[in-house]
Design a protein around this motif. Structure first.
Motif, mmCIF file in Angstrom:
data_model
loop_
_atom_site.group_PDB
_atom_site.id
_atom_site.type_symbol
_atom_site.label_atom_id
_atom_site.label_comp_id
_atom_site.label_asym_id
_atom_site.label_seq_id
_atom_site.Cartn_x
_atom_site.Cartn_y
_atom_site.Cartn_z
ATOM 1 N N ARG A 412 36.565 32.018 55.770
ATOM 2 C CA ARG A 412 38.209 31.877 55.432
ATOM 3 C C ARG A 412 38.893 30.390 55.956
ATOM 4 N NH1 ARG A 412 41.072 34.691 52.611
ATOM 5 N NH2 ARG A 412 42.896 34.324 54.060
ATOM 6 N N ASP A 418 45.621 35.022 57.759
ATOM 7 C CA ASP A 418 45.213 36.460 57.521
ATOM 8 C C ASP A 418 44.617 37.076 58.900
ATOM 9 O OD1 ASP A 418 44.763 38.878 56.193
ATOM 10 O OD2 ASP A 418 42.932 38.402 55.318
ATOM 11 N N ASP A 422 42.291 41.301 55.634
ATOM 12 C CA ASP A 422 42.336 42.308 54.724
ATOM 13 C C ASP A 422 42.343 41.322 53.266
ATOM 14 O OD1 ASP A 422 44.744 41.384 54.416
ATOM 15 O OD2 ASP A 422 45.604 43.420 54.798
ATOM 16 N N ILE A 424 44.528 39.323 52.255
ATOM 17 C CA ILE A 424 45.862 39.235 52.045
ATOM 18 C C ILE A 424 46.753 38.391 52.919
ATOM 19 C CG2 ILE A 424 48.204 40.268 51.384
ATOM 20 C CD1 ILE A 424 46.688 42.650 50.595
ATOM 21 N N ALA A 425 47.392 37.137 52.469
ATOM 22 C CA ALA A 425 47.692 36.308 53.531
ATOM 23 C C ALA A 425 49.076 36.669 54.348
ATOM 24 C CB ALA A 425 48.095 34.848 52.930
ATOM 25 N N ASP A 426 49.142 36.330 55.612
ATOM 26 C CA ASP A 426 50.161 37.036 56.448
ATOM 27 C C ASP A 426 51.552 36.864 55.718
ATOM 28 O OD1 ASP A 426 48.283 37.754 58.098
ATOM 29 O OD2 ASP A 426 48.662 36.566 59.900
ATOM 30 N N ASP A 429 51.748 39.338 53.455
ATOM 31 C CA ASP A 429 51.265 40.815 53.852
ATOM 32 C C ASP A 429 52.307 41.684 54.498
ATOM 33 O OD1 ASP A 429 49.981 42.873 54.959
ATOM 34 O OD2 ASP A 429 48.120 41.874 55.222
ATOM 35 N N PRO A 432 50.880 42.536 58.457
ATOM 36 C CA PRO A 432 49.905 41.583 58.924
ATOM 37 C C PRO A 432 48.907 42.068 59.866
ATOM 38 C CG PRO A 432 52.142 41.060 59.619
ATOM 39 C CD PRO A 432 52.115 42.250 58.805
ATOM 40 N N ARG A 435 44.731 46.262 58.160
ATOM 41 C CA ARG A 435 44.079 46.247 57.191
ATOM 42 C C ARG A 435 44.829 46.963 55.814
ATOM 43 N NH1 ARG A 435 38.009 45.224 59.143
ATOM 44 N NH2 ARG A 435 38.415 43.533 60.528
ATOM 45 N N GLY A 446 49.278 45.080 51.067
ATOM 46 C CA GLY A 446 48.472 44.860 52.556
ATOM 47 C C GLY A 446 48.847 45.776 53.577
#
Length: 584
Positions: A412, A418, A422, A424-426, A429, A432, A435, A446
């Motif tokens: 990453r 993230d 999971d 998916i960017a915060d 998401d 956040p 998952r 998300g």
């Protein structure tokens, strides 16, 4: 002195034998501890239930028996000890088992006598065929030896129903792989059918077993023959720890008087187990209470084992795709590679110092210690290419077209933050810290498909299903409960959750309250078995007393039959804040 007096070979037969029969007498499985199958939780007594849908277990058990075989001369109160044929015996058991569909368990025990020894006692005048004064010596075994291998199968006849215990049929076969000259095997096939009854009541569990072991003694040779075998065990759980007490034994029923002093083995074990992640460590000890063959003055048992849910493990491996470092991206390695890159145009003609040799003078080089882009129009002259402008070079950036952050996870590095991992960017998401999966709806993208944390609840979007009128969790609800267990793993700040069982108003209220309590206990037990610390859980049953819909219609009654997860307490201390007792 009392224990010593009542533990010996006594009248079991050794002093009655001529030397020519001594080797045949050694054809005896002296180890009286037959460990419970791997994953059962008790040391000697098997459990009645099969807890796993497809669960594998393995363990190592070490048993030390002190003075399990002594020689005595005479009878009754006049009997005197002549020495110890076996002064000590250390046995190791390698156990393996697999549980299938919660009704079948197959197990294997590979035992090895690791060490043993004795005094090789001698008796004068025992055999009339020998000249007067000639001693008769009984040689003691020494060194390691293979024992008889055990194969077992357990079939659940009646599953546990609340306080009504489970009942199982168990069948074991001992293959004559042991050394029949070293008190490690019988030289004959043995087999034993038995019935096991027991229950797990949350913090308290028990098990009772009764069986009949059949053995061909080859015309009476050997110190033991057919036996009646029994045992009982109880355990109390306290978080990760459990305390056990087990009483087990056997009595010879062929060519000997059952329940006689020298034909009966009874032992007591008291100890405990500790669960550390997937590992279970056990230690117990106790005295021999009778004088039967193989009964030690005392025994010490130690064990280490592990159990894992096979489907859950396979899914975990598929989800992670192996080691994160397999992407092959190493920011430091890439940095070294860039440092050795080709020099840019005009380097040889540059008059000003250029430490990194990238063609950009140090005075104008934003990254003077790292070879980079020598293009005059570059946004950061002298720095490696960085398309997304996040100050992480494209060569190191796993996500070169998406502004991100430096991450400890090589997979990453340079990607958007993230927190829950999971993918998916915060920033986009909706959950956040939990998952989930991507969704076209930004309000739920998300977020977990069926479980999420909302305020004071762990909300489940599906129902936990049970067999009609019982507390047996339906297999189709396992995936849902796995998501609930994952939420506990992701939220160590959640210190205490009440699992509340509810029913509709059909039937007797008292029976419904009892059923809802049993179902809540079943969910607690499932979560504990799948890694959730018991200190974080409690079970409550309300029956029909807290409806969320009218019970006048079927759809309303269906909504009222539910399990809820109420968050009672949070803590900033994580695991250090999980405590037993009432929530505060």
């Amino acid at each position: 002195m009392v224990a010593r007096r009542f533990r010996s070979l006594a009248c079991a037969g050794a002093v009655w034998l001529a030397p020519a029969a001594a080797n045949a007498q050694a054809a005896t499985a002296l180890e009286r501890l037959e460990p419970a199958p791997a994953g059962d939780g008790f040391f000697a007594v098997p459990r009645a239930e099969v807890a796993g849908d497809l669960r594998a277990s393995a363990s190592l058990v070490f048993s030390y028996a002190h003075a399990p075989l002594s020689l005595r001369v005479g009878a009754g109160d006049a009997a005197q000890e002549a020495g110890e044929v076996v002064s000590y015996q250390l046995t190791g058991h390698l156990l393996a088992a697999i549980e299938i569909r919660r009704f079948l368990k197959l197990d294997l025990d590979v035992p090895v006598t690791l060490a043993q020894g004795g005094e090789s006692p001698s008796i004068t005048g025992l055999v009339s065929a020998l000249p007067p004064g000639t001693p008769t010596t009984y040689g003691s075994p020494a060194g390691a030896a293979m024992n008889d291998l055990r194969l077992g199968v357990r079939l659940v006849l009646l599953p546990q129903r609340g306080a009504i215990p489970a009942a199982s049929l168990v069948y074991a076969v001992w293959v004559p792989t042991g050394d029949a000259t070293a008190f490690a095997g019988t030289g004959e096939v043995r087999h034993m059918p038995s019935i096991v009854v027991g229950a797990d009541m949350g913090r308290f569990s028990y098990s009772i077993a009764l069986g009949r072991r059949v053995q061909d003694t080859r015309g009476g040779l050997g110190l033991l023959g057919g036996e009646l075998v029994a045992g009982g065990a109880i355990a109390g759980r306290f978080g990760r720890f459990s305390a056990n007490a087990e009483l087990y034994g056997s009595t010879v029923t062929v060519d000997a008087l059952p329940f006689g002093r020298g034909t009966t083995n009874i032992e007591l074990l008291v100890g405990g187990r500790a669960t550390l992640g997937p590992l279970a460590l056990g230690l117990a000890g106790g005295p021999g209470l009778t004088a039967g063959v193989g009964t030690p003055t005392f025994r010490v048992v130690a064990s280490v084992g592990a159990s894992f849910d096979v489907p859950q493990k396979a899914r975990a491996e598929g989800a992670t795709g192996g080691d994160a470092s397999a992407s092959g991206r190493d920011p430091k390695a890439n940095a070294k590679g860039n440092a050795k890159g080709n020099k840019g145009p005009g380097v040889e003609a540059a008059a000003a110092p250029d430490a990194d040799g990238d063609g950009v003078p140090d005075a104008k080089d934003v990254c003077p210690d790292r070879a980079g882009d020598a293009t005059p129009t570059a946004a950061r002259p002298g720095c490696p290419p960085d398309r997304d402008g996040d100050a992480i070079a494209d060569a190191d950036d796993v996500c070169p077209d998406e502004a991100g952050v430096a991450s400890a996870d090589p997979a990453r590095y340079g990607c958007a933050l993230d927190t829950d991992g999971d993918g998916i960017a915060d920033a986009v998401d909706a959950c956040p810290k939990e998952r989930g999966e991507a969704n076209a709806d930004p309000k739920i993208t998300g977020c977990p498909a069926s479980v999420r944390v909302e305020g004071t609840q762990i909300v489940i979007l599906q129902e936990v299903n049970f067999a009609t009128g019982s507390d047996v969790i339906a297999p189709e609800s396992y995936a849902l409960l796995e998501q609930v267990a994952a939420v506990f793993a992701q939220h160590p700040e959640i210190a205490r959750v009440a699992i509340d069982g509810h029913t509709d108003n059909v039937g007797v209220e008292r029976a419904n309250v009892t059923l809802s309590q049993r179902r809540a206990v079943a969910v607690v037990r499932w979560l504990v078995d799948h890694g959730v610390d018991a200190r974080r859980l409690e079970a409550r049953g309300f029956g029909p007393r807290r409806p969320v819909a009218s019970n006048d219609k079927p759809e309303g009654r269906a909504k009222n039959r539910r399990v809820e997860f109420q968050i009672l307490r949070r803590t900033p201390l994580g695991e250090a804040g999980w405590k037993e007792g009432a929530a505060k």
